[in-house]
Design a protein around this motif. Sequence first.
Motif, PDB file in Angstrom:
ATOM      1  N   ASP A 144      47.652 103.143  27.344  1.00 49.11           N
ATOM      2  CA  ASP A 144      48.617 102.196  27.897  1.00 49.11           C
ATOM      3  C   ASP A 144      50.002 102.398  27.292  1.00 49.11           C
ATOM      4  OD1 ASP A 144      47.565 101.412  25.433  1.00 49.11           O
ATOM      5  OD2 ASP A 144      48.061  99.308  25.776  1.00 49.11           O
ATOM      6  N   LYS A 145      50.108 103.332  26.329  1.00 43.49           N
ATOM      7  CA  LYS A 145      51.385 103.623  25.682  1.00 43.49           C
ATOM      8  C   LYS A 145      51.969 104.926  26.222  1.00 43.49           C
ATOM      9  CE  LYS A 145      50.424 100.317  22.668  1.00 43.49           C
ATOM     10  NZ  LYS A 145      51.015  98.968  22.810  1.00 43.49           N
ATOM     11  N   GLN A 146      53.296 104.974  26.319  1.00 45.37           N
ATOM     12  CA  GLN A 146      53.957 106.237  26.618  1.00 45.37           C
ATOM     13  C   GLN A 146      54.016 107.129  25.399  1.00 45.37           C
ATOM     14  OE1 GLN A 146      57.456 104.167  28.852  1.00 45.37           O
ATOM     15  NE2 GLN A 146      57.565 106.318  29.377  1.00 45.37           N
ATOM     16  N   ALA A 147      54.075 106.508  24.235  1.00 46.38           N
ATOM     17  CA  ALA A 147      54.194 107.270  23.001  1.00 46.38           C
ATOM     18  C   ALA A 147      53.539 106.507  21.860  1.00 46.38           C
ATOM     19  CB  ALA A 147      55.655 107.536  22.664  1.00 46.38           C
ATOM     20  N   VAL A 148      52.890 107.239  20.964  1.00 45.27           N
ATOM     21  CA  VAL A 148      52.385 106.697  19.708  1.00 45.27           C
ATOM     22  C   VAL A 148      53.059 107.472  18.585  1.00 45.27           C
ATOM     23  CG1 VAL A 148      50.379 106.413  18.203  1.00 45.27           C
ATOM     24  CG2 VAL A 148      50.178 105.966  20.658  1.00 45.27           C
ATOM     25  N   VAL A 149      53.664 106.745  17.650  1.00 47.61           N
ATOM     26  CA  VAL A 149      54.349 107.349  16.515  1.00 47.61           C
ATOM     27  C   VAL A 149      53.420 107.302  15.311  1.00 47.61           C
ATOM     28  CG1 VAL A 149      56.393 107.305  15.053  1.00 47.61           C
ATOM     29  CG2 VAL A 149      56.544 106.524  17.423  1.00 47.61           C
ATOM     30  N   ILE A 150      53.159 108.461  14.712  1.00 41.47           N
ATOM     31  CA  ILE A 150      52.292 108.562  13.536  1.00 41.47           C
ATOM     32  C   ILE A 150      53.137 109.077  12.384  1.00 41.47           C
ATOM     33  CG2 ILE A 150      50.199 109.576  12.584  1.00 41.47           C
ATOM     34  CD1 ILE A 150      49.416 110.154  15.588  1.00 41.47           C
ATOM     35  N   LEU A 151      53.242 108.290  11.323  1.00 41.46           N
ATOM     36  CA  LEU A 151      54.053 108.642  10.155  1.00 41.46           C
ATOM     37  C   LEU A 151      53.140 108.938   8.981  1.00 41.46           C
ATOM     38  CD1 LEU A 151      56.766 108.622   8.452  1.00 41.46           C
ATOM     39  CD2 LEU A 151      56.253 106.217   8.019  1.00 41.46           C
ATOM     40  N   LEU A 152      53.259 110.130   8.387  1.00 40.20           N
ATOM     41  CA  LEU A 152      52.535 110.455   7.160  1.00 40.20           C
ATOM     42  C   LEU A 152      53.285 109.851   5.981  1.00 40.20           C
ATOM     43  CD1 LEU A 152      50.180 111.945   5.820  1.00 40.20           C
ATOM     44  CD2 LEU A 152      51.654 113.977   5.685  1.00 40.20           C
ATOM     45  N   PHE A 153      52.563 109.136   5.121  1.00 38.18           N
ATOM     46  CA  PHE A 153      53.222 108.347   4.077  1.00 38.18           C
ATOM     47  C   PHE A 153      52.523 108.526   2.735  1.00 38.18           C
ATOM     48  CE2 PHE A 153      53.468 103.861   2.198  1.00 38.18           C
ATOM     49  CZ  PHE A 153      54.663 104.119   1.543  1.00 38.18           C
ATOM     50  N   ASP A 154      53.317 108.874   1.724  1.00 40.66           N
ATOM     51  CA  ASP A 154      52.882 108.868   0.330  1.00 40.66           C
ATOM     52  C   ASP A 154      53.479 107.629  -0.315  1.00 40.66           C
ATOM     53  OD1 ASP A 154      52.536 109.144  -2.385  1.00 40.66           O
ATOM     54  OD2 ASP A 154      53.199 111.230  -2.484  1.00 40.66           O
ATOM     55  N   PRO A 155      52.659 106.665  -0.747  1.00 35.61           N
ATOM     56  CA  PRO A 155      53.201 105.416  -1.273  1.00 35.61           C
ATOM     57  C   PRO A 155      54.137 105.571  -2.469  1.00 35.61           C
ATOM     58  CG  PRO A 155      50.887 105.145  -0.748  1.00 35.61           C
ATOM     59  CD  PRO A 155      51.188 106.607  -0.616  1.00 35.61           C
ATOM     60  N   SER A 156      54.087 106.706  -3.166  1.00 28.10           N
ATOM     61  CA  SER A 156      54.976 106.900  -4.308  1.00 28.10           C
ATOM     62  C   SER A 156      56.325 107.495  -3.916  1.00 28.10           C
ATOM     63  CB  SER A 156      54.305 107.824  -5.339  1.00 28.10           C
ATOM     64  OG  SER A 156      54.134 109.135  -4.805  1.00 28.10           O
ATOM     65  N   ASP A 157      56.511 107.798  -2.652  1.00 23.66           N
ATOM     66  CA  ASP A 157      57.709 108.488  -2.180  1.00 23.66           C
ATOM     67  C   ASP A 157      58.758 107.491  -1.685  1.00 23.66           C
ATOM     68  OD1 ASP A 157      59.554 110.233  -0.963  1.00 23.66           O
ATOM     69  OD2 ASP A 157      58.384 110.242   0.899  1.00 23.66           O
ATOM     70  N   PRO A 158      59.949 107.431  -2.307  1.00 24.30           N
ATOM     71  CA  PRO A 158      60.986 106.487  -1.828  1.00 24.30           C
ATOM     72  C   PRO A 158      61.478 106.814  -0.428  1.00 24.30           C
ATOM     73  CG  PRO A 158      61.848 107.932  -3.569  1.00 24.30           C
ATOM     74  CD  PRO A 158      60.376 108.156  -3.524  1.00 24.30           C
ATOM     75  N   PHE A 159      61.571 108.121  -0.079  1.00 29.21           N
ATOM     76  CA  PHE A 159      61.966 108.478   1.287  1.00 29.21           C
ATOM     77  C   PHE A 159      60.918 107.970   2.286  1.00 29.21           C
ATOM     78  CE2 PHE A 159      64.202 111.756  -1.192  1.00 29.21           C
ATOM     79  CZ  PHE A 159      65.487 111.606  -0.691  1.00 29.21           C
ATOM     80  N   GLY A 160      59.643 108.109   1.901  1.00 31.93           N
ATOM     81  CA  GLY A 160      58.581 107.622   2.770  1.00 31.93           C
ATOM     82  C   GLY A 160      58.640 106.115   2.958  1.00 31.93           C
ATOM     83  N   ARG A 161      58.974 105.399   1.905  1.00 29.25           N
ATOM     84  CA  ARG A 161      59.079 103.941   2.022  1.00 29.25           C
ATOM     85  C   ARG A 161      60.205 103.559   2.978  1.00 29.25           C
ATOM     86  NH1 ARG A 161      56.980 100.248  -2.278  1.00 29.25           N
ATOM     87  NH2 ARG A 161      55.304 101.391  -3.286  1.00 29.25           N
ATOM     88  N   ALA A 162      61.324 104.284   2.877  1.00 29.78           N
ATOM     89  CA  ALA A 162      62.432 104.012   3.801  1.00 29.78           C
ATOM     90  C   ALA A 162      62.015 104.301   5.239  1.00 29.78           C
ATOM     91  CB  ALA A 162      63.643 104.857   3.413  1.00 29.78           C
ATOM     92  N   ALA A 163      61.203 105.355   5.425  1.00 29.53           N
ATOM     93  CA  ALA A 163      60.725 105.692   6.769  1.00 29.53           C
ATOM     94  C   ALA A 163      59.787 104.608   7.299  1.00 29.53           C
ATOM     95  CB  ALA A 163      60.020 107.046   6.739  1.00 29.53           C
ATOM     96  N   VAL A 164      58.940 104.064   6.430  1.00 29.68           N
ATOM     97  CA  VAL A 164      58.043 102.981   6.844  1.00 29.68           C
ATOM     98  C   VAL A 164      58.844 101.752   7.259  1.00 29.68           C
ATOM     99  CG1 VAL A 164      56.296 101.340   6.041  1.00 29.68           C
ATOM    100  CG2 VAL A 164      56.057 103.761   5.503  1.00 29.68           C
ATOM    101  N   GLN A 165      59.877 101.433   6.491  1.00 30.57           N
ATOM    102  CA  GLN A 165      60.726 100.289   6.840  1.00 30.57           C
ATOM    103  C   GLN A 165      61.386 100.502   8.205  1.00 30.57           C
ATOM    104  OE1 GLN A 165      60.789  97.548   5.236  1.00 30.57           O
ATOM    105  NE2 GLN A 165      60.296  97.931   3.091  1.00 30.57           N
ATOM    106  N   GLU A 166      61.816 101.721   8.480  1.00 30.54           N
ATOM    107  CA  GLU A 166      62.408 102.011   9.783  1.00 30.54           C
ATOM    108  C   GLU A 166      61.360 101.907  10.892  1.00 30.54           C
ATOM    109  OE1 GLU A 166      65.133 103.453  12.822  1.00 30.54           O
ATOM    110  OE2 GLU A 166      65.177 102.172  11.043  1.00 30.54           O
ATOM    111  N   MET A 167      60.131 102.366  10.608  1.00 36.38           N
ATOM    112  CA  MET A 167      59.057 102.223  11.600  1.00 36.38           C
ATOM    113  C   MET A 167      58.847 100.759  11.957  1.00 36.38           C
ATOM    114  SD  MET A 167      56.923 105.000  12.478  1.00 36.38           S
ATOM    115  CE  MET A 167      55.213 104.631  12.180  1.00 36.38           C
ATOM    116  N   ASP A 168      58.890  99.890  10.954  1.00 35.00           N
ATOM    117  CA  ASP A 168      58.667  98.479  11.228  1.00 35.00           C
ATOM    118  C   ASP A 168      59.825  97.878  12.021  1.00 35.00           C
ATOM    119  OD1 ASP A 168      56.792  96.258  10.754  1.00 35.00           O
ATOM    120  OD2 ASP A 168      58.501  95.349   9.729  1.00 35.00           O
TER     121      ASP A 168
END
Length: 577
Positions: free
Chosen positions: A42-66
Amino acid sequence: MQKTLIFLLLWCLSSHSLANRVPDFSLIDQNGRFHQLSRSTDKQAVVILLFDPSDPFGRAAVQEMDRLRERFRGEPVGFQVLVADLAQTRSSLNDLARAMDVQQLPFLLDESQLVTQALGLSRSGEVLVVDPGRLDVIYQGAVGLFNGNPTQQSLAATLPGMSSYLHYILHSVTRGEPFIQAAYALNGPVVNLPALDSVRQEGVSYEQDVAPILKARCAGCHQDGGVAPWSMDGHLMIQGWSTMIKETLLTRRMPPGQVDYNDAAAFEDVNHISDREMQVLMQWINDGAKKSPVEDDPLAGWSAPESGWALGEPDVVIELPEQQIPATGVLDYAFVPVELNLEEDKWVSAFEFDVDNKVALHHVIIYTQDERQQRQNASRGGSRTNFGGYAPGREHIELGSDAGILLSEDMRLMIQLHYTTVGREVTDRTRLGLYFRETPPGQELVRTAIMNGDFEIPPGVREFPVEASVVISEDSYLHSFAPHMHYRGKRVAFTARYPDGREESLLSIPNFQHNWQMVYRLKEPVFLPAGTEIIAKGAFDNSSFNPLNPDPEKSVSWGEQVWDEMFLTWLRLSEAN
């Protein structure tokens, strides 16, 4: 004119020209919910983000995903955070999501690390944008948080509120517009996959490693005359099916255990495969599914024991009357009374079905009837007490070393048989085997039900919640669960709410499958003080996205046929002495 040509060149590099595809996969999120990529059509797109909880760049990416999840609320876009860190648990990810205030994002814990590998993701903060219907890759790369470079400023000027390159891609995809394929640096660290590295370094042998797993987990059904559609009768057959084996492992479709793999260790006889076993099989398949040219094939000529009785020869074998099943049509339930003619009371320690026609036989339910029950409602076969049953995947039930069910000498069995037509006329002559104890057990097992029959599922609803509960009136031990739903059953979980207010999760089946009606028997019975409430919370999927749904345009309520629905679980209890 020059700018137009540049734009057209960049357009040609848009994801619509990519040929990359990803495999389907399934994982469970931090809240115990099941997610399968191909069920998001039912979705046109699903976004999958690989995340390392110790990575500050990854945390910023998670915040943008939200932020994007909120921005695209109501639009056909899904968001998932993939975590392959073996130090994490669902509980820790739940805490992390709460601390980051992103609880609405599903964090999928890839404990086997196989999904991360299969998707080709390597760095924290890397994203895949996937068309879930075709499993095509729309975009793979960085989230690309805007930091004011000229390209970003140009995009943001035409699209107010633009916060990242990922935002720009989703804006374009949801509007059917072409987009520029730009390269953004992946600043996050490489996500290591030590479990897979270990298997790779050790090496995998078909004869020593793969064949024993297949014998233990698969070949009992995948043999001639088994319930599975093909036979694991040698290396060449398995090699030929290796791509399908890989797909069934990544989607958790096989083995058909259903139970949340975090709960599997608490139960006997669940059809579960460990992360290590999956890693071994996947490595072997990825290496070409080869066999040693000089060693014998352990699966050539191998078969499960010839006897129809997995538990050995029963004390009593009941031959059920032969049933004639027509080629087509809808069949009513058949009720067959069986006189036991016991000379004394007997304690049942186990029972087993030797099923003659596993293709046509949908289920069997055994009821007991004493003399009083036979007289009650006699015109409809008498009242009855549920004893147990068969459905694909549960041919036998053992009741425990010090537990049993009492069959009194005045009892008979009333057996309910339900068949489905298979396009040709067939017969079935199934047998029931009963195993008796020589001495009375310490624990007499009785059955009680959690049931909700008061629901109506509207057409097309993807998540229709339903709940039921039962209060345990006296101190008891809980031994097993036997949940039952039909084609639209989606998930069910059980919680004990104790008299002191404390709650405990007992069992979760996040991906209920109608074709595999399991009994989940606890290795250690759970003590339930008087007044404990057992709560069942589940959901139905009556949408077109449910692959088993016979008619998503129909309202559905309680009924005995499989195109109706049930929300029912039988519990086995014993009194706490």
